[in-house]
Write a protein that holds these residues in place. Structure first.
Motif, PDB file in Angstrom:
ATOM      1  N   THR A  68     -19.576  -2.233  -5.155  1.00  0.00           N
ATOM      2  CA  THR A  68     -18.808  -3.479  -5.091  1.00  0.00           C
ATOM      3  C   THR A  68     -17.806  -3.423  -3.939  1.00  0.00           C
ATOM      4  N   ALA A  69     -17.448  -4.617  -3.436  1.00  0.00           N
ATOM      5  CA  ALA A  69     -16.453  -4.690  -2.361  1.00  0.00           C
ATOM      6  C   ALA A  69     -15.111  -4.166  -2.860  1.00  0.00           C
ATOM      7  N   GLU A  70     -14.762  -4.484  -4.113  1.00  0.00           N
ATOM      8  CA  GLU A  70     -13.472  -4.050  -4.664  1.00  0.00           C
ATOM      9  C   GLU A  70     -13.431  -2.522  -4.783  1.00  0.00           C
ATOM     10  N   GLY A  71     -14.551  -1.956  -5.243  1.00  0.00           N
ATOM     11  CA  GLY A  71     -14.606  -0.504  -5.407  1.00  0.00           C
ATOM     12  C   GLY A  71     -14.426   0.199  -4.071  1.00  0.00           C
ATOM     13  N   CYS A  72     -15.084  -0.305  -3.041  1.00  0.00           N
ATOM     14  CA  CYS A  72     -14.947   0.309  -1.710  1.00  0.00           C
ATOM     15  C   CYS A  72     -13.520   0.150  -1.199  1.00  0.00           C
ATOM     16  N   ALA A  73     -12.946  -1.041  -1.405  1.00  0.00           N
ATOM     17  CA  ALA A  73     -11.576  -1.281  -0.930  1.00  0.00           C
ATOM     18  C   ALA A  73     -10.603  -0.321  -1.611  1.00  0.00           C
ATOM     19  N   SER A  74     -10.815  -0.082  -2.907  1.00  0.00           N
ATOM     20  CA  SER A  74      -9.888   0.812  -3.620  1.00  0.00           C
ATOM     21  C   SER A  74     -10.032   2.252  -3.122  1.00  0.00           C
ATOM     22  N   LEU A  75     -11.231   2.648  -2.757  1.00  0.00           N
ATOM     23  CA  LEU A  75     -11.450   4.006  -2.236  1.00  0.00           C
ATOM     24  C   LEU A  75     -10.796   4.170  -0.858  1.00  0.00           C
ATOM     25  N   ILE A  76     -10.966   3.163  -0.020  1.00  0.00           N
ATOM     26  CA  ILE A  76     -10.362   3.196   1.326  1.00  0.00           C
ATOM     27  C   ILE A  76      -8.836   3.283   1.208  1.00  0.00           C
ATOM     28  N   ASP A  77      -8.307   2.478   0.289  1.00  0.00           N
ATOM     29  CA  ASP A  77      -6.868   2.454   0.075  1.00  0.00           C
ATOM     30  C   ASP A  77      -6.377   3.812  -0.444  1.00  0.00           C
ATOM     31  N   ALA A  78      -7.117   4.367  -1.408  1.00  0.00           N
ATOM     32  CA  ALA A  78      -6.718   5.652  -1.997  1.00  0.00           C
ATOM     33  C   ALA A  78      -6.748   6.756  -0.946  1.00  0.00           C
ATOM     34  N   ALA A  79      -7.766   6.731  -0.095  1.00  0.00           N
ATOM     35  CA  ALA A  79      -7.876   7.762   0.946  1.00  0.00           C
ATOM     36  C   ALA A  79      -6.702   7.667   1.915  1.00  0.00           C
ATOM     37  N   GLY A  80      -6.365   6.441   2.295  1.00  0.00           N
ATOM     38  CA  GLY A  80      -5.251   6.241   3.227  1.00  0.00           C
ATOM     39  C   GLY A  80      -3.931   6.696   2.622  1.00  0.00           C
ATOM     40  N   ARG A  81      -3.735   6.371   1.348  1.00  0.00           N
ATOM     41  CA  ARG A  81      -2.459   6.694   0.718  1.00  0.00           C
ATOM     42  C   ARG A  81      -2.328   8.191   0.421  1.00  0.00           C
TER      43      ARG A  81
END
Ligand code: NDP
Length: 263
Positions: A68-81
């Motif tokens: 899902t787009a949301e799942g990918c966005a949350s992973l990208i965000d988590a990696a950045g943070r």
């Protein structure tokens, strides 16, 4: 050989079990920090904790659905943070299928497209700029020998894995000016807990010789006449993501014990 991966940050999708977990452990053994993504929160968090305990690196288990787009966005965000960016992405999450073209509904095609192709597109869109900011990086897509040599009971799997191969080639050309190498591995038969579970189920009615069943599969498909271990594949994948493979991009590597029947 020092692979030059100490303190790099690697995202591995489908990192909670099987090949993905083996790849994450192989990165950690080299001193890289890892982010594992999978849907089952308890399992992915436990896998990350086990890696930290064993190898002393930072490991984050992130629960998300990369289809899902949301799942990918949350992973990208988590990696950045969590890590301030990433150097390596391994698109590994995936699963086999079983259907006929005449019977499979549109929804099934869409679901496999989202998991095998769109996850790689979406994660690259979010993570490649972070890699470029750190001076470059590597993306490795885990397709399958079925991308080029289909097993006829799983057309949806074959087609979406073939699409991942083409995506990988296009990414490689687009991303190399930013210092990001993109490659694909096509594994053959790799012995994961899931294969063992399937073998036990299928051999139940015939005396329970699940090892004999696996041997028969290996005999039929792989000239080497055995399954590969997760470690045999993971070592190769981690090498491809390392600076030691700095001239390798846009390529496809079969790790299949000779299963590919063409040159
Ligand atoms: P497993 O089924 O053992 O593991 C799959 C992993 O992916 C799990 O961590 C699972 O966790 C995760 N996953 C599945 N769907 C999603 C999703 N939508 N979002 C996030 N995570 C997801 O698979 P293998 O280790 O056997 O295979 C890994 C990859 O290698 C796959 O892409 C497969 O096609 C490929 N491959 C495997 C071969 C083999 O012989 N084993 C041969 C050729 C290719 P969770 O369920 O919690 O989400």
């Amino acid at each position: 050989m020092d692979l030059g991966l100490a303190d790099k940050v690697a995202v591995v999708t489908g990192g909670s079990v099987g090949i993905g977990l083996g790849v994450a452990r192989a990165f950690a053994r080299e001193g890289a920090h890892v982010i594992l993504a999978a849907r089952d929160r308890d399992r992915v968090v436990a896998a990350a904790r086990g890696i930290t305990e064993e190898f002393g690196v930072n490991a984050l288990g992130h629960a998300c659905d990369v289809a899902t787009a949301e799942g990918c966005a949350s992973l990208i965000d988590a990696a950045g943070r969590a890590f301030g960016g990433v150097d390596i992405l391994v698109n590994n999450a995936g699963t086999g299928s079983n259907e006929t073209i005449l019977e499979a509904p549109d929804e099934k095609w869409q679901a496999y497209w989202d998991l095998h192709v769109m996850a790689a597109v979406r994660l690259a869109r979010g993570l490649a700029p972070m890699m470029a900011d750190r001076g470059g990086g590597a993306i490795l897509n885990n397709a399958s020998i079925c991308a080029v040599q289909p097993l006829w009971y799983e057309p949806v799997y074959n087609v979406t894995k073939a699409a991942l191969l083409m995506l990988s080639k296009n990414m490689a050309t687009e991303f190399i000016p930013r210092g990001i190498r993109v490659n694909t591995v096509n594994p053959g038969l790799i012995l994961t807990p899931d294969w063992i579970k399937t073998a036990k189920q299928l051999s139940e009615g015939t005396g329970g010789d699940w090892e004999g069943y696996l041997q028969s599969v290996a005999d039929e498909h792989a000239p080497i006449r055995r399954f590969g271990t997760v470690e045999e594949l993971a070592d190769f994948m981690v090498f491809l993501c390392s600076p030691r493979a700095s001239y390798v991009t846009g390529s496809v590597h079969h790790v299949d014990g000779g299963m590919l029947r063409s040159i």
